[in-house]
Every structure is written in C-alpha cells, then in structure tokens.
Design a protein around this motif. Sequence first.
Motif, short mmCIF file in Angstrom:
data_model
loop_
_atom_site.label_atom_id
_atom_site.label_comp_id
_atom_site.label_asym_id
_atom_site.label_seq_id
_atom_site.Cartn_x
_atom_site.Cartn_y
_atom_site.Cartn_z
N GLU A 68 -7.60 -10.55 6.67
CA GLU A 68 -6.26 -10.08 6.20
C GLU A 68 -5.51 -11.46 5.75
OE1 GLU A 68 -6.26 -10.35 10.74
OE2 GLU A 68 -7.78 -9.81 9.21
N LYS A 71 2.20 -10.51 5.64
CA LYS A 71 2.64 -9.90 4.73
C LYS A 71 2.66 -10.88 3.53
CE LYS A 71 5.89 -6.80 7.28
NZ LYS A 71 7.10 -6.33 7.58
N ASN A 107 7.60 -9.81 0.82
CA ASN A 107 7.92 -8.49 1.90
C ASN A 107 8.14 -9.07 3.23
OD1 ASN A 107 7.51 -6.35 0.19
ND2 ASN A 107 5.39 -6.52 0.22
N THR A 156 8.27 6.10 1.10
CA THR A 156 7.42 4.91 1.37
C THR A 156 6.05 5.32 0.77
OG1 THR A 156 8.85 4.42 3.22
CG2 THR A 156 6.79 3.49 2.80
N MET A 157 5.50 4.18 0.13
CA MET A 157 4.31 4.20 -0.62
C MET A 157 3.44 2.89 0.03
SD MET A 157 4.78 5.09 -4.55
CE MET A 157 3.16 4.89 -4.94
N ASP A 158 2.22 3.22 0.24
CA ASP A 158 1.53 2.03 0.78
C ASP A 158 0.55 1.58 -0.25
OD1 ASP A 158 1.80 2.28 3.34
OD2 ASP A 158 0.58 3.91 3.76
N GLU A 159 0.60 0.19 -0.36
CA GLU A 159 -0.13 -0.46 -1.42
C GLU A 159 -0.61 -1.63 -1.04
OE1 GLU A 159 2.29 -2.44 -4.59
OE2 GLU A 159 1.74 -0.68 -5.92
N GLY A 162 -2.32 -2.46 1.56
CA GLY A 162 -1.82 -2.65 2.94
C GLY A 162 -0.77 -2.82 3.31
N GLU A 163 0.25 -2.97 2.48
CA GLU A 163 1.92 -3.17 2.47
C GLU A 163 2.41 -1.82 2.17
OE1 GLU A 163 3.32 -6.75 1.36
OE2 GLU A 163 1.81 -8.07 2.22
N SER A 164 3.55 -1.56 2.69
CA SER A 164 4.41 -0.32 2.29
C SER A 164 5.71 -1.06 1.41
CB SER A 164 5.08 0.22 3.71
OG SER A 164 5.60 -0.44 4.37
N ARG A 165 5.84 0.00 0.52
CA ARG A 165 7.18 -0.37 -0.30
C ARG A 165 7.88 0.88 -0.54
NH1 ARG A 165 6.95 0.47 -5.70
NH2 ARG A 165 4.62 1.01 -6.44
N ARG A 166 9.24 0.87 -0.64
CA ARG A 166 10.17 2.05 -0.68
C ARG A 166 10.44 2.11 -2.18
NH1 ARG A 166 15.31 2.24 2.54
NH2 ARG A 166 14.92 4.27 2.82
#
Length: 694
Positions: A137, A192, A196, A674-677, A679-683
């Motif tokens: 990661e 992150k 982010n 919220t969407m995961d992309e 390994g990170e999420s974004r609104r």
Amino acid sequence: MRPPVELSVNGRSVRVDEGATLLDAARLAGVHVPTLCHYPRLPSHAVCRMCLVDVQGQRQPQPACVTKAKEGDVVETDSAGLRAFRETNAEWLLARHPSDCMHCEVNGSCKLQSFVNENQVAVFSENAPRGSAGHPEHKLTDHTSPSIWRDLSKCIECGLCVEACGEAGQQQYVIGFAERGFGRLPVTVFDKSLANTRCISCGQCTLVCPAGALIEAPHWHDVLHTLDARRRISAVQVAPATRIAISEEFGMKPGTISTGRMINALRKLGFDYVFDTNFAADLTIMEEGTEFLARLENQKGLPLLTSCCPGWVNWVEINRPDLLPHLSTAKSPQQMHGALTKRGSFARSLGPDFAEGKAEPYVVSVMPCTAKKDESARPFLSGDVDHVLTTRELARMIRARGIAFGALPEEGEFDNPLGESTGAAQIFGASGGVMEAIARTASHFIGKDGEGSLEWHQLRGVSQGVKAAEVPGVGKVAVCSGIAAAQRLLETQTWRSEYVAIEVMACVGGCLGGGGEPKSMDPLVLDERMQAIYAMDKNAPRRRSHENQDVQKLYATELGKPNSAKAHGLLHASYAARNSGRSLLMRFLDCVDRRDAKGAARLLHPDALWSTASPLGDIQGASNIETLIETRLPPRRYGPAHARHRMESPAAIDDLTVVTPAGERCRFSMEVDTMDEGGESRRVIRRLVREVLS
C-alpha cells in the motif's frame, strides 16, 4: 554572556559561540563538510551520516551536524577513512535510487547528485527495490495533488519532509515515517494520496527535500512549449518575493534585487507582456481594505481574516470551516491579476477575436508558492491563470534556454496598464506586509493619515509567531507568521474579541519563505530577503496602495468603486468546507462554465440525475450529462465574454443558492454518495435538482 569556544578544524583555528555544532565551526572555517539530512531551520538527527568527522580523543567519528563544539577540539574532516565511508554510503544510496537524472526535475540541484559528481562515486547498474514487500500500500509515486508531486523511489530517508510538516515545522503531520530498516519510507496518513489528505499545499516539504522525492508539480515544460509555438499572445505576472529570490538561483548574494534582469529574462523566453503582480496587490488592498472597514462599521464578520495566502485558505476549508465567514472575500493578487488580464479591458484591447470571446491570452504567473498552483485550479477561479511557475521553475527555464541571467541588464520596465505598483504592494512578500499595507490605506480612508506611520515595525519579522499592533481609529490587528502560529492563536477564543483583523501566511516569513523559493542553507536567508523587500518599499515613489494611478484609472473606467457589484464579480471569491456538498456543487458548476465535460462527469455517480429546471429537462447518468455538456450547451466563450456562476453567499456553509451567468437566482438541492476508487473513497453527486427562484 559566556566566552566563545575556540577549536581547530583541519588545522584552521576558529572561534564559535557556545552551543554551535562542529558543522557550524567547519563552515565558519571555510571547510566543506557534505550533508544530506541537515537543514538550518529544522532539528538535525544525523540520519545520513555524511557529515561524520574525526575528533581527537574520540574513538569513533562524530556527526558534525549534532555534535557541539568544545574548547580545544581538534577536528579532521577529510581523512582517507572518512572519504571512503562517505563514498560507500553514497554507493548504498545509489543502489536504491533510480538512474534517471536526465529526466529529474531537480537535475543540477540535487544534493546526492552533487556528491556523486564531485567524488566520482560509482553508480550501480542494479537497483534494490524500495518500500516494503509486506506493505504494497506504500505507493512510491503520487501525482494527485495539483501542487506537489511525490516519487519515493528517489527518497534518501533524510526525514526533512517529516520535520517540515511536523512538530518543528508546519505542524500539519501529513507525512510520517512507516516501517523500519530497509523498508522505511515517509508516507502519508493511512497511505492516502496527497490530494486526499489534510495537506494545505504549502510546499515546505519540497523546499527541504535534498533529492527529487518531493517537488512542485512541474508546469514549466508546458509553458516553454506554448511560448516556443508562438500561437497565442502570452502574458506573465511576477510576485514581489520572486524578483529578489531568483538571484540566489544564479549564485548571487541573498537579498540581491533583480527586477530588471528578471523582466529581461522573461522577454527573452518569449513572453509578449510582462506584468507586475504588485499592481493587483494594490488592488487587493483597495478591495480588502474597503471590505474590512465595512465590517468594522457594521461590527459583523470580525475579526477579518486575510485571504491572500492559498495555503491558509486551504487550512480553513479543511480544518476550520466555521471560520469561513471571517475570511475576506477578496481574491489573492495572483487571481485578481489573472481575471483582469483575461477578462478585463486588456484582453479587449488585443483585437476583435479577444473582445468577442473567440480567443484569450495565455496567462502565466511566477510565484514563490506551491499552493498558488492549487489556487489557480479552484472552482470559479480556474482558467484565469493557465500555469503557475515557482521561482525555482523559472530558474530552470532560464537555464534550459541558456540565458546568462547575471549578465542581463538590470534596467527593465514592466508593461502597463497592469504593471504600476506602490511600496505597499511590494511588502506583500513579507510576513506582516498585507496587514501593514491595509493599515496604510485604511488610515487614509477614515481620515487619519497623519496619525498612522507608514512603517509598522511591530508587524514585521520573519520568525515564527504572532505579532500585534494598534492601528489608530481602527483597532488592534495581528499577524501570524506560519500556519503553526495561526493554529495556536485559534485554539483559544480570545482572538475573537482581541483583534479586528488578522493576517495569516502559511509559511514562516511569508512569501519570502514560500515552498517554491530557492533552496538555501543560509540560516539568515529570510532576513536578507526581507531587508531587500523593505528597501524597495522605502525607495518607492508611492508607498500606499490608493496612490496607484493605474488602479485609480481602473476604478474610474471599469469597476466604479471598491466592492462594487462589478468588482465583486471579477475580484472576489467564494468558499466551501472541503468535500462538502457546497464544494461539490461549486466544482461541478465550474466544470460546466468551462465546458469541461469529463471533469463534470467525474464528480457524478454513474447513475446521477441532473434536474435542470430548463428545456434541457432531467438527464439521467453521468455519461449522458457529459454528452449534454459537450454537445447541447452553447460553446464556451473566452475573455471578457466568459461568464460564470457564482454563489450568492460567499461563505455560508450550507447555502446552495447560485446566481447564473445570466443573472438568474437558483437554489440547488442535492444528494451525495461515496464511491471507492483505488482503495480510497471520494464523494460524488447522486442527485442534483435546480429550482429557479423568483
């Protein structure tokens, strides 16, 4: 006061103050000791071991950066054993370092590269992998931030970025060490991407990085390509701190003023117009000063918090959105100048295509700040400045074109009408300069010219901390040098009643210490730059912003008066808590205004619904909304004809009322998901409903 310490370095007798290190002593003696992990304004931890020296009576070599000099020390810095150790140490670093110096942004200014070149250290053909196999990661490359790029394959684990972002520096704690031993890396919180995190884009990590692991997002390549093609009329604006610090990139003494040389270099690079950001700094004082006095009269929104520093604005939006109503709505000088250059009378004067919105000038700014790159991409500001160069990037351009900077004449003038400035604008480059400039003009506005000094020494200085002064007829004002000082001030509630205005600069010393300035090992470099700034102010024929004749003409011919409706439309900004619904709406509408269909679609859930309350109807799906923006909306217009949405309230956290380019008032309601992309999420926006208000 205790007597100085006398010691010998390579046979040279030298006297240093008690508490000085062996490295201080060596440099005072004129002896070069290599270092990779030392920076004068941060604690030293002797990580790289390159500065080991032999001290008579000590069994083992001592790290010069942390070992205190003692009376009678006999120090040797260049024994055969020490040289062999340093070369072996460098070979080990090279075994874990990519061999791509030809492509590296810091080629020619990398400390590791310099040591290898000077000592002809062997370069290994095989590279050991970086990072930790057990922790994939830890991504080595990150270009998500608009301001700062990371390439940890080039990291030498000096720890300076961690210090600069941590306790001894900005106290943002975005970067910290993970793993131990061979897998040790400075990573972001929870791995992150930098975009982010709570990074404010101040760039202090790039300023101290000795290699190329952390750099400003490079724009200079694109700028050179555009200038070389000569297809667009180009204009460049230059910040006050840049004309002083640029000299250091070419071996001149810190504090050398090179305004004329810089202007001539920019013309040689191919810019058609060379403007002074200081013109817009004077304009900022007219707008912000007027706004401040209105708040003072109404006793609302006090204390006013300055908004010139984008790193500080980022911090407020990320960490303290409750402070947004206190921020001045005045844009920074960079963004005011960009708006005037692209959408004011200057653009109209370039010809019919520019006046009719078919073309616009290519606008570049040269700034001491990495956060200015971030600022130029903010919603409702983006597009007014095409590219932002740091002082370091400008130096790379000049060297790339073989321009002998030091041989250029110092005689050179900025172009008008966006080039005249006063001494008040010049001191924007130093911590306290904005507040001092406000004090000079506010005193005039309230009829107390004779009661306030032109020089507010209480507000000056480059050290970290808070300074204060009482302005006659106005009240007590404060200046925060560095974001850490601002954080400490805002931890209590006393600031709300004690001050009527507070200036915050995210970098210690202000723009003079910005993350895009030349890297310097001189511990007094900020003082030397500051002295030059104030010398230019003192020698200026006009020293108060309201005395700028071209600014007065601008109000007479275009803007009417400070804080007028036209001035607000061109020179003021809106704010939103980071990742809030309001922020998403502003970004979406900004993409619509610029016809950036792909950018707009990225802000939407794949199944998003946009209810337009117009003949366009309801559009379902991000791909269909993207197509609508590309094919059904009128083509984007440029320059003075480019109209934008704006938020009705500049800072109300939950207010989604918007004024359209046609002047229509609308209210939006929205659902956020919220969407995961990766390994990170974004609104993202799931549902957006527009309601036309009467």
